[in-house]
Design an enzyme around this catalytic site. Structure first.
Site, PDB file in Angstrom:
ATOM      1  CG  HIS A  59      -0.614   0.277   2.682  1.00 38.20           C
ATOM      2  ND1 HIS A  59      -0.284  -0.711   3.443  1.00 38.20           N
ATOM      3  CD2 HIS A  59      -0.354   1.745   3.282  1.00 38.20           C
ATOM      4  CE1 HIS A  59      -0.014  -0.086   4.630  1.00 38.20           C
ATOM      5  NE2 HIS A  59       0.232   1.371   4.365  1.00 38.20           N
ATOM      6  CB  SER A 105       2.601   1.811   6.568  1.00 39.48           C
ATOM      7  OG  SER A 105       1.575   1.329   7.007  1.00 39.48           O
ATOM      8  CG  ASP A 124       0.287  -4.046   2.965  1.00 38.50           C
ATOM      9  OD1 ASP A 124       1.082  -3.636   1.840  1.00 38.50           O
ATOM     10  OD2 ASP A 124      -0.395  -3.405   3.498  1.00 38.50           O
TER      11      ASP A 124
HETATM   12  N1  ARG Z   1      -4.609   0.965   7.494  1.00 38.16           N
HETATM   13  C1  ARG Z   1      -3.339   0.826   6.809  1.00 38.16           C
HETATM   14  C2  ARG Z   1      -2.854   2.093   6.824  1.00 38.16           C
HETATM   15  O1  ARG Z   1      -3.222   2.945   7.623  1.00 38.16           O
HETATM   16  C3  ARG Z   1      -3.236   0.142   5.440  1.00 38.16           C
HETATM   17  C4  ARG Z   1      -4.229   0.927   4.325  1.00 38.16           C
HETATM   18  C5  ARG Z   1      -4.282   0.364   2.940  1.00 38.16           C
HETATM   19  N2  ARG Z   1      -5.159  -0.626   2.664  1.00 38.16           N
HETATM   20  C6  ARG Z   1      -6.380  -0.248   2.258  1.00 38.16           C
HETATM   21  N3  ARG Z   1      -7.000  -1.358   2.020  1.00 38.16           N
HETATM   22  N4  ARG Z   1      -6.951   0.907   2.108  1.00 38.16           N
HETATM   23  O2  ARG Z   1      -1.994   2.609   6.071  1.00 38.16           O
HETATM   24  N1  ASP Z   2      -1.407   1.640   7.761  1.00 37.81           N
HETATM   25  C1  ASP Z   2      -0.630   2.567   8.615  1.00 37.81           C
HETATM   26  C2  ASP Z   2       0.342   3.270   7.594  1.00 37.81           C
HETATM   27  O1  ASP Z   2       0.146   3.573   6.467  1.00 37.81           O
HETATM   28  C3  ASP Z   2      -0.106   2.209   9.815  1.00 37.81           C
HETATM   29  C4  ASP Z   2      -0.992   2.463  10.844  1.00 37.81           C
HETATM   30  O2  ASP Z   2      -1.824   3.476  11.065  1.00 37.81           O
HETATM   31  O3  ASP Z   2      -1.067   1.601  11.925  1.00 37.81           O
HETATM   32  O4  ASP Z   2       1.417   3.965   8.092  1.00 37.81           O
END
Ligand code: ARG
Ligand code: ASP
Length: 719
Positions: free
Chosen positions: A86, A654, A222
């Site tokens: 991502h 991330s 990921d």
């Molecule tokens: N929640 C994670 C972060 O804040 C990954 C987001 C990417 N994935 C998604 N399905 N949008 O970055």
């Molecule tokens: N998914 C998040 C990121 O992009 C990580 C988090 O917020 O825990 O950094």
């Protein structure tokens, strides 16, 4: 007097909120002083100096800020870096087309000359950090007004940065810590030729998609792989085909040992923003005023996007990154609100403030008198203006066309100025042409028109409680509240969102065209809304926020004095930090326990041909059937996909390396659990978990699924 001391002692005793060892994102320069002992008592076998050292190479030399807001780690002596899928998503998407659908099928450069360049992408290594508080705050005194203080600080900072950059060899930044009580200098070396090396297909790299996002149990593969290129002297350089793979000072060894519950781990990366020391009024404003508006309006956009993305592959590709970005915030805020409620965070903060006020009242002449009341006096009006701003940002700027048209503002302004150098205009037009091409590549006006209608309707329904742009009131009167009719007309008439017409104007641009642009209905609408934001809302939010900034600075100091035995870590601010904790499971709700790891079996369990997020990659299924796991299987014979631990992380973490007690790479951080997303405002050791990709799953995909053996050979992998 005695009574006062007793009261004070009692207050301190009771109010030393016990902070769990897991909470906190620590500054690498203070690890030795503040954390080493605890880390070692939790299982760490290396000294803090192996993590951060300015004189010798240390783990910090293998960790980079990736792009604007992620982390990556160096894993080979040829500049190979790992981050999340991502995090590389924008780049993977930009190389994708219907013919070369890397999003869908994955991408693997089997030779170095197949690696793909990414203009605009950079990675930054931290060379050193230094406490410069004394220099920055020189001459600053408490009676100074906020603007004077800011100006003086800015002056000092710009001098410090200039000196530290060593004639632009480095990028220097000075950041505020502890709400501006301290300042630290960060010196970075920035590399600009970063090439895409590999990415798994989305049904691995984004397996579970938005359905599973922010959730556990998780099975997302990921990760994506890039390579840093340097010039012949191993120094940063703009992209050139003559550049060569960067030779790092340090790269991370990878361990195949995996994790057991209770194992020590740490996460080394660039967390973006946390706000752990806010008063109750702020938490209330965020969770009760701002988040609900964001959640509601994003839901509207997501519903419309989703409908169209399901109907067409082209739209699915065009809208993939936008959709993911919108959904990510939307879901996080839902989780955050639930967590804050479950923790009774507002009540907890209120109680804390009451106790603190008690302590303050018992002192003669406390500098903290009236602090909480002053917060309330400012947060009350701020909440109104923030709500208005959130509506404007999420509803009006939620319309892609409006956001896009904003970029034409400067052209009209430049044109209207007397004696503008024509070369300047030419330059700007050139930029607008390339920006427009980029915009239209991923734009669908049917979707946007539907979004406009839905958002403006909602915006109007909310208008009584907020500061609402006049232009929208006028439009609703003129069109008899029929936003559909209005949208139809604007989309038909505007040349600015018609690719052909717009490009023909820009490519043959003459000064008289500025008039044409400024008369465009979409331009006028955008201008008026922008001006409402700039001239009505922003001055108000700025005013109250500035008051609050100075209160917050004092409040943080007050908290430190009131709870002197508590160890304070600075809020995240996109600077390099270490979080540490243990691999652990958790109990999300009564009667339910989640194990600390997931496996490939779980992917097969989730498989569904109907739910797009749960389509399983056929090649993965074959490997699963043949159990061709090589050396990547865990001792239970299975492929472990992800694990949870108690490291305190946030957005920006991330892609961060997750390391074991010996400082070896065992995972790539990529998310948090939904029950724990309030950790940006309040951490809960019972419930907050970071989610990491098991490095063995990542290597298994690279080796067995992609057959990119040359990458495996490049890395230092230890059984
Ligand atoms: N929640 C994670 C972060 O804040 C990954 C987001 C990417 N994935 C998604 N399905 N949008 O970055
Ligand atoms: N998914 C998040 C990121 O992009 C990580 C988090 O917020 O825990 O950094």
């Amino acid at each position: 007097m005695n009574k006062k001391i007793v009261l004070l002692l009692l207050a301190i005793l009771f109010k030393t909120i016990p902070m769990s060892a897991d909470e906190g994102m620590w500054l690498p320069i203070f690890l030795q002083k503040l954390n080493e002992k605890e880390m070692q008592s939790m299982g760490m076998k290396i000294p803090a100096s192996a993590i951060y050292d300015v004189n010798k190479s240390s783990l910090k030399d293998a960790v980079v800020l990736f792009g604007g807001g992620c982390t990556a780690e160096v894993v080979s002596d040829k500049g190979l870096i790992l981050t999340n899928h991502h995090c590389g998503f924008g780049e993977i998407q930009s190389h994708s087309s219907l013919e070369n659908d890397y999003l869908k099928n994955g991408f693997w450069a089997m030779k170095q000359d197949e690696e793909l360049a990414n203009p605009g992408l950079s990675v930054s290594f931290l060379i050193r950090m230094e406490d410069v508080s004394a220099k920055v705050l020189e001459g600053v005194n408490p009676s100074m007004n906020e603007q004077k203080r800011k100006d003086l600080i800015a002056k000092h900072i710009s001098k410090i940065k200039k000196d530290a950059s060593e004639d632009n060899k480095y990028d220097a930044a000075v950041r505020a810590f502890y709400a501006g009580n301290e300042y630290y200098l960060m010196v970075y070396q920035v590399f600009k030729d970063i090439r895409l090396v590999g990415a798994p297909p989305s049904n691995i790299g984004k397996f579970g998609g938005d359905t599973d996002n922010w959730m556990w149990p998780r099975h997302t593969g990921d990760f994506s792989i890039f390579r840093i290129y340097a010039n012949k002297d191993n120094n940063p350089a703009e992209y050139s085909k003559d550049n060569v793979p960067y030779k790092p000072k340090k790269f991370l060894p990878i361990s195949l040992k995996g994790v057991e519950k209770g194992d020590f781990t740490f996460v080394f990366g660039f967390p973006g923003t946390t706000q752990e020391y806010l008063p109750s009024d702020a938490i209330q404003m965020i969770t009760e005023v701002i988040n609900p508006v964001r959640i509601d309006l994003r839901q509207t956009r997501l519903d419309i996007f989703g409908k169209y993305m399901q109907q067409s592959d082209q739209i699915r590709i065009q809208y993939a990154a936008k959709d993911a970005g919108i959904a990510n915030g939307w879901k996080k805020w839902i989780g955050e609100n639930r967590g804050i409620k479950r923790l009774s965070a507002i009540t907890k903060k209120k109680d804390f403030e009451a106790d603190m006020n008690h302590w303050i009242d018992n002192q003669n002449d406390s500098p903290y008198k009236g602090l909480t009341k002053a917060f309330t006096d400012n947060y009350k009006p701020l909440a109104y203006w923030k709500k208005s701003e959130t509506w404007l940002v999420e509803a009006a700027y939620g319309i892609e066309a409006l956001r896009f048209v904003r970029s034409f503002n400067s052209l009209v302004e430049l044109n209207n100025k007397k004696d503008t150098d024509p070369a300047k205009i030419e330059e700007l037009v050139k930029r607008l042409i390339s920006g427009s091409k980029e915009f239209f590549k991923d734009y669908n006006s049917t979707i946007d028109q539907e979004v406009m209608i839905a958002l403006l309707e909602k915006y109007q329904n909310a208008s009584a409680d907020i500061s609402y742009p006049d232009i929208l009131t006028q439009i609703s009167q003129k069109y008899d509240n029929n936003w559909e009719k209005f949208a139809e007309k604007v989309f038909k008439k505007s040349i600015l969102i018609n690719e052909e017409k717009l490009l023909s104007v820009l490519e043959n641009y003459k000064t008289s065209d500025a008039k044409k642009i400024s008369r465009d209905p979409l331009f006028k609408l955008t201008e008026e809304i922008l001006s409402h934001h700039r001239t009505i809302i922003l001055p108000k939010t700025r005013f109250y926020e500035q008051n609050i900034d100075s209160l917050q600075r004092v409040f943080v100091r007050a908290q430190m004095e009131f709870t002197p035995t508590k160890r304070f870590y600075p809020d995240a601010n996109s600077t390099l930090r270490v979080a540490y904790g243990k691999v652990n499971d958790y109990y999300p709700r009564d009667g339910v326990k989640y194990t600390h790891f997931t496996t490939l079996d779980g992917i097969m369990e989730k498989e569904s041909a109907e739910v797009l997020d749960y389509v399983v990659e056929p090649r993965l299924k074959e490997l699963y059937k043949s159990k061709d796991y090589g050396r990547y299987a865990a001792s239970d014979g299975r492929i472990h996909t992800a694990f949870t631990a108690t490291n305190h992380t946030t957005g920006g973490n991330s892609g961060s390396p997750v390391l074991n007690a010996d400082g070896e790479l065992i995972g790539i951080n990529f998310d948090r659990n939904w029950e724990g997303t309030m950790s940006d405002l309040m951490y809960d050791p019972e419930m907050c978990r970071n989610i990491s990709l098991d490095i063995r799953y990542c290597l298994f995909i690279i080796d067995k699924l992609a057959g990119a053996h040359h990458l495996i050979e490049e890395m230092c992998i230890m059984d």
